[in-house]
Motif scaffolding. Structure first.
Motif, PDB file in Angstrom:
ATOM      1  N   ASN A 206      54.523 -28.391 -49.375  1.00  0.00           N
ATOM      2  CA  ASN A 206      55.063 -29.741 -49.478  1.00  0.00           C
ATOM      3  C   ASN A 206      54.026 -30.820 -49.212  1.00  0.00           C
ATOM      4  OD1 ASN A 206      57.558 -28.784 -50.143  1.00  0.00           O
ATOM      5  ND2 ASN A 206      58.412 -28.938 -48.096  1.00  0.00           N
ATOM      6  N   GLY A 207      52.749 -30.448 -49.321  1.00  0.00           N
ATOM      7  CA  GLY A 207      51.714 -31.469 -49.307  1.00  0.00           C
ATOM      8  C   GLY A 207      51.254 -31.920 -47.946  1.00  0.00           C
ATOM      9  N   GLU A 208      51.619 -31.231 -46.858  1.00  0.00           N
ATOM     10  CA  GLU A 208      51.151 -31.616 -45.532  1.00  0.00           C
ATOM     11  C   GLU A 208      49.661 -31.312 -45.392  1.00  0.00           C
ATOM     12  OE1 GLU A 208      51.641 -29.119 -41.742  1.00  0.00           O
ATOM     13  OE2 GLU A 208      53.396 -30.423 -41.703  1.00  0.00           O
ATOM     14  N   GLY A 209      48.982 -32.079 -44.556  1.00  0.00           N
ATOM     15  CA  GLY A 209      47.558 -31.840 -44.329  1.00  0.00           C
ATOM     16  C   GLY A 209      46.698 -32.709 -45.222  1.00  0.00           C
ATOM     17  N   PRO A 210      45.471 -32.256 -45.560  1.00  0.00           N
ATOM     18  CA  PRO A 210      44.591 -33.047 -46.426  1.00  0.00           C
ATOM     19  C   PRO A 210      45.197 -33.195 -47.823  1.00  0.00           C
ATOM     20  CG  PRO A 210      43.382 -31.272 -45.323  1.00  0.00           C
ATOM     21  CD  PRO A 210      44.832 -31.001 -45.105  1.00  0.00           C
ATOM     22  N   PHE A 211      44.908 -34.334 -48.481  1.00  0.00           N
ATOM     23  CA  PHE A 211      45.358 -34.454 -49.874  1.00  0.00           C
ATOM     24  C   PHE A 211      44.505 -33.556 -50.748  1.00  0.00           C
ATOM     25  CE2 PHE A 211      42.208 -37.967 -49.735  1.00  0.00           C
ATOM     26  CZ  PHE A 211      41.525 -37.777 -50.928  1.00  0.00           C
ATOM     27  N   SER A 212      44.992 -33.279 -51.943  1.00  0.00           N
ATOM     28  CA  SER A 212      44.358 -32.317 -52.840  1.00  0.00           C
ATOM     29  C   SER A 212      44.445 -32.846 -54.272  1.00  0.00           C
ATOM     30  CB  SER A 212      45.068 -30.964 -52.719  1.00  0.00           C
ATOM     31  OG  SER A 212      46.341 -31.012 -53.342  1.00  0.00           O
ATOM     32  N   PRO A 213      44.001 -32.077 -55.252  1.00  0.00           N
ATOM     33  CA  PRO A 213      44.131 -32.564 -56.625  1.00  0.00           C
ATOM     34  C   PRO A 213      45.549 -32.964 -57.019  1.00  0.00           C
ATOM     35  CG  PRO A 213      42.581 -30.773 -56.592  1.00  0.00           C
ATOM     36  CD  PRO A 213      43.138 -30.875 -55.195  1.00  0.00           C
ATOM     37  N   GLU A 214      46.576 -32.255 -56.488  1.00  0.00           N
ATOM     38  CA  GLU A 214      47.948 -32.519 -56.935  1.00  0.00           C
ATOM     39  C   GLU A 214      48.907 -32.898 -55.808  1.00  0.00           C
ATOM     40  OE1 GLU A 214      49.118 -28.982 -58.976  1.00  0.00           O
ATOM     41  OE2 GLU A 214      47.978 -29.483 -60.791  1.00  0.00           O
ATOM     42  N   ARG A 215      48.459 -32.848 -54.552  1.00  0.00           N
ATOM     43  CA  ARG A 215      49.362 -33.078 -53.427  1.00  0.00           C
ATOM     44  C   ARG A 215      48.874 -34.236 -52.570  1.00  0.00           C
ATOM     45  NH1 ARG A 215      50.259 -26.570 -52.554  1.00  0.00           N
ATOM     46  NH2 ARG A 215      50.993 -26.301 -54.688  1.00  0.00           N
ATOM     47  N   SER A 216      49.841 -34.977 -52.046  1.00  0.00           N
ATOM     48  CA  SER A 216      49.515 -36.231 -51.387  1.00  0.00           C
ATOM     49  C   SER A 216      48.909 -36.062 -50.011  1.00  0.00           C
ATOM     50  CB  SER A 216      50.792 -37.076 -51.255  1.00  0.00           C
ATOM     51  OG  SER A 216      51.700 -36.425 -50.374  1.00  0.00           O
ATOM     52  N   GLY A 217      49.098 -34.889 -49.397  1.00  0.00           N
ATOM     53  CA  GLY A 217      48.720 -34.755 -48.008  1.00  0.00           C
ATOM     54  C   GLY A 217      49.722 -35.472 -47.122  1.00  0.00           C
ATOM     55  N   THR A 218      49.475 -35.490 -45.836  1.00  0.00           N
ATOM     56  CA  THR A 218      50.375 -36.148 -44.895  1.00  0.00           C
ATOM     57  C   THR A 218      50.329 -37.657 -45.122  1.00  0.00           C
ATOM     58  OG1 THR A 218      50.003 -34.397 -43.267  1.00  0.00           O
ATOM     59  CG2 THR A 218      50.919 -36.473 -42.460  1.00  0.00           C
ATOM     60  N   LEU A 219      51.480 -38.240 -45.419  1.00  0.00           N
ATOM     61  CA  LEU A 219      51.576 -39.680 -45.690  1.00  0.00           C
ATOM     62  C   LEU A 219      52.040 -40.431 -44.447  1.00  0.00           C
ATOM     63  CD1 LEU A 219      53.310 -39.468 -49.187  1.00  0.00           C
ATOM     64  CD2 LEU A 219      50.919 -40.042 -48.736  1.00  0.00           C
ATOM     65  N   PRO A 220      51.776 -41.745 -44.363  1.00  0.00           N
ATOM     66  CA  PRO A 220      52.288 -42.537 -43.243  1.00  0.00           C
ATOM     67  C   PRO A 220      53.815 -42.452 -43.178  1.00  0.00           C
ATOM     68  CG  PRO A 220      50.643 -43.767 -44.479  1.00  0.00           C
ATOM     69  CD  PRO A 220      50.958 -42.548 -45.278  1.00  0.00           C
ATOM     70  N   ALA A 221      54.334 -41.955 -42.065  1.00  0.00           N
ATOM     71  CA  ALA A 221      55.765 -41.636 -41.978  1.00  0.00           C
ATOM     72  C   ALA A 221      56.642 -42.853 -42.196  1.00  0.00           C
ATOM     73  CB  ALA A 221      56.065 -41.005 -40.617  1.00  0.00           C
ATOM     74  N   GLY A 222      56.300 -43.966 -41.578  1.00  0.00           N
ATOM     75  CA  GLY A 222      57.137 -45.159 -41.715  1.00  0.00           C
ATOM     76  C   GLY A 222      57.218 -45.653 -43.140  1.00  0.00           C
ATOM     77  N   GLU A 223      56.080 -45.683 -43.831  1.00  0.00           N
ATOM     78  CA  GLU A 223      56.067 -46.141 -45.219  1.00  0.00           C
ATOM     79  C   GLU A 223      56.840 -45.192 -46.123  1.00  0.00           C
ATOM     80  OE1 GLU A 223      54.772 -49.130 -46.182  1.00  0.00           O
ATOM     81  OE2 GLU A 223      54.689 -49.309 -43.999  1.00  0.00           O
ATOM     82  N   LEU A 224      56.748 -43.906 -45.843  1.00  0.00           N
ATOM     83  CA  LEU A 224      57.479 -42.924 -46.643  1.00  0.00           C
ATOM     84  C   LEU A 224      58.983 -43.095 -46.457  1.00  0.00           C
ATOM     85  CD1 LEU A 224      57.353 -40.485 -48.531  1.00  0.00           C
ATOM     86  CD2 LEU A 224      57.206 -39.012 -46.512  1.00  0.00           C
TER      87      LEU A 224
END
Length: 357
Positions: A206-224
């Motif tokens: 689900n994209g947690e951690g560093p971002f990658s070619p296709e995954r966002s990585g951990t996003l700012p929780a409040g903005e999400l």
């Protein structure tokens, strides 16, 4: 008598197969499936006969004698969380896969096809180190709110195979080693392997951690949270934004790391910023796990398709090389990892585990 293992790795648009004799590759092949071919199937499980037929056709075209087989090993799918290792395909496992109790994924077909072929050829069938391998220690599960708990879903097959390879090449047991393994592909997972167990790792699905070619990585929780309640996107669209349309797809419009590197080297300032940010974020994840292991690591292993990139490797070595030696095993090596798992199962049946629902 040599052990001959048939391995099966179903992906979303292809089925990869291979045969290995005592670890030596006899052949590998990737059978591609077009969107039109897959369109009539409304579930992954309903693709079973279609995929199996393609495997049989591929074996027949090579004149492969199934009588020489010792085992069939399929890629593990979405099961309940389980420890890493080799599992015998049993009724509880196949029922879970057919019903997609923990989600739909092409890898669910690995156990189903392996079981069918194994029964026909009179040999055992196995899976190994599926993405749901869960060996997290208790403190790594804590998420900071009682309604949440961190999950372990990552590139377990390749990570475990690389860790075992390093141990073998360095005359150590995997169970005596402390490693950080960094898988860099369409998704990125960074795992702390302590004494044969992955005790901490980012939830890469689900994209947690560093971002990658296709995954966002951990996003700012409040903005999400604000986005989720803004009415601008549906739940499905948000999930797609995180996994599939995140990372470099969002930032630069491509999921090809080679294209990102090309633009970076051509002087594209925007591409350079995001390229360097990728290395920076992966390095931060490595450093965090090094701290989690009190700074005591035998090696940092870089793997996955992006590890073929010399500049990425050098960038990570510059930031992390002071922690522990950097070792590079580029590519995913999934067929080889499945074959090695089959060899372990055949050589030492006591290591084989049973799945329970």
């Amino acid at each position: 008598m040599p052990f001959t293992v048939l391995v099966i790795n179903p992906g979303s648009t292809s089925t990869k197969i291979g045969a290995f004799e005592d670890g030596r590759e006899l052949f590998t092949e990737s059978v591609c499936h077009s969107a039109e071919e897959l369109a009539p199937f409304h579930t992954i499980a309903s693709q079973f006969a279609f995929r199996e037929r393609h495997i049989r056709d591929a074996l027949a075209a090579r004149g492969f004698d199934a009588k020489r087989l010792s085992a069939v090993v399929g890629r593990g799918g979405l099961l309940k969380p389980i420890p890493g290792g080799v599992y015998r395909v049993n009724d509880a496992m196949t029922a879970t896969m057919r019903e997609a109790r923990f989600g739909e994924h092409a890898s669910n077909l690995g156990a189903l096809i392996a079981e069918a072929l194994g029964k026909e050829f009179g040999v055992p069938s196995f899976i190994a180190d599926p993405v749901v391998v869960d060996e997290l220690e208790p403190v790594a599960r804590v998420a900071g709110h009682k309604d949440f708990s961190r999950l372990s879903i990552f590139h377990a097959l390749n990570q475990k195979a690389c860790a075992r390879r390093w141990a073998r090449e360095n005359g150590k047991a995997y169970e005596d080693s402390d490693l950080v393994v960094v898988h860099m592909g369409g998704g990125v997972s960074v795992g702390l392997h302590r004494k044969g167990r992955v005790v901490d790792v980012n939830q890469a699905l689900n994209g947690e951690g560093p971002f990658s070619p296709e995954r966002s990585g951990t996003l700012p929780a409040g903005e999400l949270v604000k986005l989720c309640f803004s009415g601008r996107k549906t739940e499905k669209e948000v999930l797609k934004m995180i996994t599939g349309q995140g990372g470099f797809v969002s930032l630069l419009g491509t999921n090809d790391m080679r294209e990102v590197e090309r633009r970076h080297k051509a002087g594209d300032a925007e591409a350079t910023l995001y390229y360097e940010a990728f290395i920076y974020n992966v390095a931060k994840a490595v450093g965090a796990l090094a701290a989690a292991n009190s700074g005591k690591l035998d090696a940092i292993i870089l793997t996955g398709g992006i590890a073929y990139g010399k500049d990425v490797v050098e960038g990570l070595a510059a930031r992390c090389g002071w922690i522990a030696p950097i070792v590079v095993y580029p590519g995913e090596g999934e067929l080889e990892a499945l074959a090695a798992a089959g060899m372990r199962a055949l050589s030492d049946p006591s290591c084989v585990m049973e799945y329970s629902a």
